[in-house]
Scaffold this active site. Structure first.
Site, PDB file in Angstrom:
ATOM      1  N   TYR A  23      21.887   7.830  -3.167  1.00 31.30           N
ATOM      2  CA  TYR A  23      21.746   7.938  -1.702  1.00 31.30           C
ATOM      3  C   TYR A  23      23.083   7.580  -1.049  1.00 31.30           C
ATOM      4  O   TYR A  23      23.592   8.316  -0.196  1.00 31.30           O
ATOM      5  CB  TYR A  23      20.635   7.000  -1.219  1.00 31.30           C
TER       6      TYR A  23
ATOM      7  N   THR B 256      12.354   1.903  10.362  1.00 29.71           N
ATOM      8  CA  THR B 256      11.699   3.216  10.273  1.00 29.71           C
ATOM      9  C   THR B 256      10.912   3.288   8.970  1.00 29.71           C
ATOM     10  O   THR B 256      11.007   2.407   8.114  1.00 29.71           O
ATOM     11  CB  THR B 256      12.727   4.364  10.260  1.00 29.71           C
TER      12      THR B 256
HETATM   13  N1  LIG Z   1      16.458   3.627   8.876  1.00 31.21           N
HETATM   14  C1  LIG Z   1      17.577   3.091   8.412  1.00 31.21           C
HETATM   15  O1  LIG Z   1      17.682   1.875   8.191  1.00 31.21           O
HETATM   16  C2  LIG Z   1      18.768   3.985   8.170  1.00 31.21           C
HETATM   17  C3  LIG Z   1      19.964   3.375   7.767  1.00 31.21           C
HETATM   18  C4  LIG Z   1      21.068   4.171   7.539  1.00 31.21           C
HETATM   19  C5  LIG Z   1      21.005   5.539   7.732  1.00 31.21           C
HETATM   20  N2  LIG Z   1      19.820   6.102   8.116  1.00 31.21           N
HETATM   21  C6  LIG Z   1      19.816   7.554   8.277  1.00 31.21           C
HETATM   22  O2  LIG Z   1      19.256   7.879   9.531  1.00 31.21           O
HETATM   23  C7  LIG Z   1      18.636   9.169   9.451  1.00 31.21           C
HETATM   24  C8  LIG Z   1      17.231   9.070   9.990  1.00 31.21           C
HETATM   25  O3  LIG Z   1      16.512   8.202   9.129  1.00 31.21           O
HETATM   26  P1  LIG Z   1      15.117   7.488   9.515  1.00 31.21           P
HETATM   27  O4  LIG Z   1      15.271   6.069   9.152  1.00 31.21           O
HETATM   28  O5  LIG Z   1      14.689   7.879  10.866  1.00 31.21           O
HETATM   29  O6  LIG Z   1      14.197   8.121   8.380  1.00 31.21           O
HETATM   30  P2  LIG Z   1      12.808   8.897   8.408  1.00 31.21           P
HETATM   31  O7  LIG Z   1      11.870   8.243   9.347  1.00 31.21           O
HETATM   32  O8  LIG Z   1      12.430   9.027   6.990  1.00 31.21           O
HETATM   33  O9  LIG Z   1      13.228  10.293   9.018  1.00 31.21           O
HETATM   34  C9  LIG Z   1      14.123  11.133   8.338  1.00 31.21           C
HETATM   35  C10 LIG Z   1      13.779  12.560   8.675  1.00 31.21           C
HETATM   36  O10 LIG Z   1      14.577  13.410   7.848  1.00 31.21           O
HETATM   37  C11 LIG Z   1      13.810  14.520   7.437  1.00 31.21           C
HETATM   38  N3  LIG Z   1      13.738  14.539   5.967  1.00 31.21           N
HETATM   39  C12 LIG Z   1      13.232  13.607   5.145  1.00 31.21           C
HETATM   40  N4  LIG Z   1      13.306  14.000   3.868  1.00 31.21           N
HETATM   41  C13 LIG Z   1      13.887  15.209   3.891  1.00 31.21           C
HETATM   42  C14 LIG Z   1      14.228  16.144   2.902  1.00 31.21           C
HETATM   43  N5  LIG Z   1      13.993  15.920   1.606  1.00 31.21           N
HETATM   44  N6  LIG Z   1      14.787  17.283   3.281  1.00 31.21           N
HETATM   45  C15 LIG Z   1      15.045  17.542   4.595  1.00 31.21           C
HETATM   46  N7  LIG Z   1      14.718  16.699   5.575  1.00 31.21           N
HETATM   47  C16 LIG Z   1      14.174  15.548   5.225  1.00 31.21           C
HETATM   48  C17 LIG Z   1      12.413  14.350   7.980  1.00 31.21           C
HETATM   49  O11 LIG Z   1      12.326  15.114   9.171  1.00 31.21           O
HETATM   50  P3  LIG Z   1      11.317  16.353   9.348  1.00 31.21           P
HETATM   51  O12 LIG Z   1      10.120  16.087   8.515  1.00 31.21           O
HETATM   52  O13 LIG Z   1      11.077  16.366  10.803  1.00 31.21           O
HETATM   53  O14 LIG Z   1      12.096  17.547   8.877  1.00 31.21           O
HETATM   54  C18 LIG Z   1      12.334  12.894   8.364  1.00 31.21           C
HETATM   55  O15 LIG Z   1      11.526  12.699   9.457  1.00 31.21           O
HETATM   56  C19 LIG Z   1      18.711   9.590   7.982  1.00 31.21           C
HETATM   57  O16 LIG Z   1      19.793  10.466   7.780  1.00 31.21           O
HETATM   58  C20 LIG Z   1      18.954   8.277   7.269  1.00 31.21           C
HETATM   59  O17 LIG Z   1      19.595   8.450   6.027  1.00 31.21           O
HETATM   60  C21 LIG Z   1      18.719   5.367   8.342  1.00 31.21           C
END
Ligand SMILES: NC(=O)c1ccc[n+]([C@@H]2O[C@H](COP(=O)([O-])OP(=O)(O)OC[C@H]3O[C@@H](n4cnc5c(N)ncnc54)[C@H](OP(=O)(O)O)[C@@H]3O)[C@@H](O)[C@H]2O)c1
Length: 224
Positions: A143, A178
């Site tokens: 990741y 999240t």
């Molecule tokens: N939460 C944290 O602590 C954190 C920290 C660092 C970075 N991030 C980054 O922030 C972004 C949003 O994350 P989040 O925490 O909101 O996560 P989340 O709730 O899991 O949402 C991520 C979204 O990405 C899409 N997704 C998930 N798996 C996928 C796949 N295999 N292929 C294509 N799309 C996919 C889905 O959207 P749809 O189903 O609507 O397509 C999902 O709702 C991500 O890029 C994550 O890596 C998050």
């Protein structure tokens, strides 16, 4: 502005869409899920596509989201996380992570680039784990490597596209509460909510390109 946000069905992506729409922008909410994003909101148009699937018809997607007008900004927010030791992670799982976190976002940008209105802002959502020298965590090798690739691609695209008036930045996020974080770190309480981060990103995608280009910016008040 007309702004495309991927991964829009939940978490940070949904909150980015909500914040941008509340400010009066036209938001193209890209999701793999079968459900419309913020149904009934006239400022939100849902686009259904899976950016992690190489078979997705990107030309059709680009045509659909720019039928009325070009795009002023793209937020590559969609991403996937698997927490598993490097020693046991199978090639399919590595491929899954890179499709969602690297190849998919880049395919999307290639398809959309001719339809970006100059000056445009591309904002890639990275992770602190993808920043050189940051704290690393067991289980997140692939990741973090994918997010690292996304960060370096940000720097490269900013250089290649600067004469097209397209600015490209990467926000390397720390922990945000999240479903993704819960799955990766059960029981961990993040210092920021998805709504707080979504509001920040919505503001940055509108204004950040005036001050930054080709930058990987940590957005974190904690470790991880
Ligand atoms: N939460 C944290 O602590 C954190 C920290 C660092 C970075 N991030 C980054 O922030 C972004 C949003 O994350 P989040 O925490 O909101 O996560 P989340 O709730 O899991 O949402 C991520 C979204 O990405 C899409 N997704 C998930 N798996 C996928 C796949 N295999 N292929 C294509 N799309 C996919 C889905 O959207 P749809 O189903 O609507 O397509 C999902 O709702 C991500 O890029 C994550 O890596 C998050």
């Amino acid at each position: 502005m007309r702004i495309l946000v991927s991964g829009a069905s939940r978490g940070i992506g949904l909150e980015i869409v909500r914040a941008l729409a509340a400010e009066g922008h036209k938001v193209l909410a890209l999701t793999r899920s079968g459900s419309p994003v913020l149904p009934g909101n006239p400022r939100v148009q849902t686009l259904f596509a899976d950016i992690s699937d190489p078979a997705t018809d990107y030309a059709a997607l680009a045509e659909e989201c720019t039928r009325e007008d070009g795009l002023d900004a793209v937020v590559n927010n969609a991403g996937a996380l698997l927490n598993a030791p490097f020693d046991t992670m199978e090639a399919e799982a590595v491929q899954y992570l890179f499709e969602a976190n690297v190849f998919g976002p880049m395919r999307l940008l290639r398809a959309l680039k001719p339809r970006l209105n100059a000056p445009a802002h591309v904002l890639n959502i990275g992770s602190m784990g993808g920043v050189q020298g940051s704290a690393k965590f067991p289980g997140l090798a692939w990741y973090s490597a994918g997010k690292g690739a996304l960060a370096i691609l940000t720097e490269c695209l900013a250089e290649e596209w600067k004469n097209d008036s397209i600015r490209v930045n990467c926000l390397a996020l720390g922990a945000v509460q999240t479903e993704m974080l819960q799955a990766a770190f059960p029981g961990y309480n993040a210092p920021l909510s998805a709504a707080e981060m979504g509001t920040f990103i919505a503001d940055f995608v509108q204004n950040g390109a005036r001050f930054f280009n080709g930058k990987i910016l940590p957005v974190s008040v904690s470790t991880p």
